[in-house]
Design an enzyme around this catalytic site. Structure first.
Site: not given
Length: 707
Positions: A584, A597
């Site tokens: 990501s 995260y």
């Protein structure tokens, strides 16, 4: 028809449906297709892609308006069970038969194939096959040519001609082995002329020709001949004290067979892929076990097959492993040390076979690795350029086992002489057919496992890889999503290239089960996409320890465990491989409400670098794709993530897509297909010397530039 006792058949399937046939009344070609499909539906009658059928009828010549006789016959390639009208060739019968006036003899066989084109009636029909004259010179309206195991068992028996004459009281003719072609068509006609009133002809070591005045009569005649042969074999089996000389060893229990096959398959795939990357297939069918565990295995296996259709797909003979390798199944180095000399000996044997049989104009030697590998106590592996070919090769070798079993029960089995086998395998017409085959797709011969491929990004990646020719192992922890994806993929790509497995990336056991399925289904694994994930967006004060653990377990531990076990298989294969990690932009960019995260994604990114550094020596490439804001079809936006991100940015949930696009340099919304294309760029072959890289697919976010 309605009075026919279909219950009389025990060894063939009577599939004729009067209602369906009545709807085709008057359409002889339609009835030919119908008959072909129901014959091809019973694999006891013929193999996939094997056999051919025909019908002759009078119709108007479009050039003269006169009635002419036309033969519709299965064209080159194709399969009886699935054949449609487009799979037929249509030829003028008179023109075809007139070719015998210019036939120069058996040494000029191949030139006749080109001349078939001058006999074409329907210019849109399929190209005629080499078997066309076998139908053309016989006068019957409907003809079936099949390769039933029960018939070939007699055809491949030492006393086959005598048995045929006695079994059918002279009502079935016999033509000794001869390579298919124009001359064999003349031999069939000669057999009929010398034996008027016969109902069919058995071709030595090859198969069966039967006929009738109607499609139904031909169908029944075919079933009755095969049933008679099968009953004869059955009676002889009852009189045998032992099949194949009796068992030499016992089969391992099924769980052990599956376990051993899963461990061995990647090793065998590596050896078989020394020339071209191969896909594997495994079966422990009872017919296989009976043969490979028998005393006669060592005598019969080297003989090879008899029927040319069997031989073309299984090679000159199988490779037989020593059952003692089971003692070393967990020690890869010893396993390879035991198996390597067997492959070297096989390749040497194949080269000697080629060199001793080749002609001055023979094509160059092909891949010298075996197609069929027999593992006593466990089962049979087959390897080929794609899954369907590997599976069909296994089916054909089981047919060959059935033939050997039957021939040995009634007499003794004889295979094709090696020169005859070579003349089939390296036939110039077969070579021309191979050269006409479409170029393999980019990922042909490769196997991909995509985690989290029940939907979203993972599903798009799996679809892209399948479109490019890869075999796919779908995996997800959501059983309903996985079942839906599997059904969709099978409808798109066929059941041969799709496997599916429930996978929890935090569970070593389910990872092992999934990779075992990959090995049993396809022989191993080449491409791993670590895509499974989840997201939690909370402020630091709201972030729980449980939130933290689940993020690190799925994203970091999951990536590590899947990579670890996959690399073990790749090393067994010795062919390198690719690990792609879907990370990501958050691995590089700091933002609010993202401590767990974002830091887990950063750990994934650096773990990828560490793996790339360690696995380069194994030619295993590890690369990263960094997406951002891929909303379509993704589970990541469920469970409060969308609400959390909208809250962090001070906007509404429905405004998120445009918000994310607006902050990119390209002002683009990122789709799952964009990530799939990036993955393909890594594995397409253009970046084979690239590892440890990060590819951003985020529309352009300056803060996530790798620097």
């Amino acid at each position: 028809m309605s009075s026919y006792n279909k219950e009389k058949f025990k060894h063939v399937s009577y599939l004729w449906d009067e209602t369906k046939a009545a709807a085709l009344a008057g359409d002889e070609v339609g009835l030919l297709i119908y008959r072909s499909n129901i014959l091809g539906a019973d694999l006891r009658l013929t193999n996939y892609g094997g056999g051919n059928t025909s019908c002759k009828l009078f119709t108007k010549d479009p050039l003269t308006g006169n009635d002419v006789e036309v033969m519709w016959v299965k064209g080159s390639g194709g399969d009886l069970g699935t054949m449609k009208r487009s799979g037929l060739a249509a030829l003028y019968v008179e023109r075809l038969r007139s070719l015998k006036n210019i036939y120069r003899g058996i040494q000029f066989e191949d030139e006749m194939v080109e001349l078939f084109n001058h006999c074409i009636y329907d210019l849109t029909s399929k190209a005629p096959s080499i078997d066309t004259p076998l139908h053309g010179f016989l006068p019957f309206k409907h003809i079936d040519h099949l390769h039933p195991d029960a018939v070939i068992a007699i055809a491949a028996a030492k006393d086959g001609e005598r048995i045929t004459k006695e079994l059918f009281n002279g009502k079935i003719g016999w033509v000794k082995w001869q390579k298919p072609g124009f001359d064999l068509g003349l031999q069939l006609k000669l057999c009929l002329d010398e034996n008027p009133g016969i109902n069919g002809i058995i071709l030595g070591s090859h198969g069966l020709f039967t006929w009738g005045d109607t499609a139904y009569e031909s169908y029944i005649n075919t079933l009755e001949v095969i049933e008679t042969c099968a009953l004869y074999l059955e009676e002889n089996f009852k009189q045998q004290a032992y099949i194949f000389g009796g068992p030499l060893i016992a089969a391992l229990p099924e769980p052990e067979r599956i376990k051993n096959a899963g461990l061995l398959a990647p090793v065998l795939r590596g050896f078989c892929s020394s020339h071209t990357k191969m896909i594997g297939h495994f079966t422990d069918d009872n017919r296989v076990l009976e043969f490979i565990n028998s005393k006669d295995l060592s005598r019969l296996a080297p003989l090879g097959t008899s029927c040319p259709d069997h031989f073309l797909r299984t090679k000159i003979s199988p490779l037989v492993l020593d059952s003692s390798i089971t003692d070393h199944i967990h020690d890869v180095s010893v396993l390879k040390e035991k198996i390597s000399p067997l492959f070297e000996a096989y390749r040497k044997m194949y080269a000697e076979y080629y060199n001793s049989c080749k002609h001055t104009n023979s094509p160059a030697i092909r891949d010298a690795n075996p197609v069929v590998i027999l593992y006593p106590g466990v089962g049979m592996f087959t390897f080929a350029k794609d899954k369907q070919t590997a599976r069909v090769a296994a089916e054909f070798y089981i047919n060959a086992i059935n033939v050997m079993k039957g021939a040995e029960a009634i007499s003794s089995y004889i295979s094709l002489p090696r020169q005859e086998a070579f003349n089939i395998e390296y036939w110039l017409l077969e070579e021309a057919k191979l050269q006409r085959m479409p170029k393999p797709k980019t990922l042909s011969g490769r196997v991909a496992l995509v985690t989290g491929s029940g939907g979203g990004i993972g599903k798009a990646i799996a679809r892209k890889f399948a479109e490019e020719g890869a075999c796919i192992v779908l995996s997800d922890n959501n059983s309903s999503r996985l079942a839906e994806a599997k059904e969709e993929f099978i409808s798109l790509f066929g059941k041969d290239v799709i496997a599916a497995s429930i996978l929890d990336v935090t569970s070593s056991e389910t990872i092992h089960q999934t990779l075992e399925k990959a090995s049993l289904s396809f022989g191993g694994i080449d491409l791993i996409v670590n895509n499974a994930g989840l997201s939690i967006s909370k402020s630091i004060e709201d972030h729980s320890e449980q939130d933290w653990d689940v993020l690190y377990n799925v994203l970091v531990k999951g990536q590590f465990l899947v990579t670890q076990q996959s690399v073990d298989i790749m090393r067994k294969q010795g062919m390198g491989g690719d690990v792609l990690n879907i990370v990501s932009k958050n691995a590089l960019v700091s933002g609010p409400n993202n401590a767990g995260y974002g830091s887990a994604k950063a750990a994934q990114l650096h773990l990828s670098r560490l793996n790339a550094a360690e696995l380069g020596k194994d030619k295993i490439r590890v690369n990263v794709i960094n997406p951002d804001a891929v909303i379509a079809g993704s589970n990541i936006w469920s469970g409060g993530w969308a609400e959390g991100r909208a809250k962090a940015y001070g906007i509404k949930v429905e405004e998120l897509p445009q918000y994310y696009a607006g902050r990119t340099l390209l002002n683009e919304i990122i789709l799952p297909e964009d990530i799939a294309n990036a993955c393909f760029a890594y594995v397409s072959g253009l970046l084979n010397k690239s590892t440890g890289n990060v590819l951003n697919v985020d529309g352009g976010i300056a803060a996530s530039f790798v620097r």
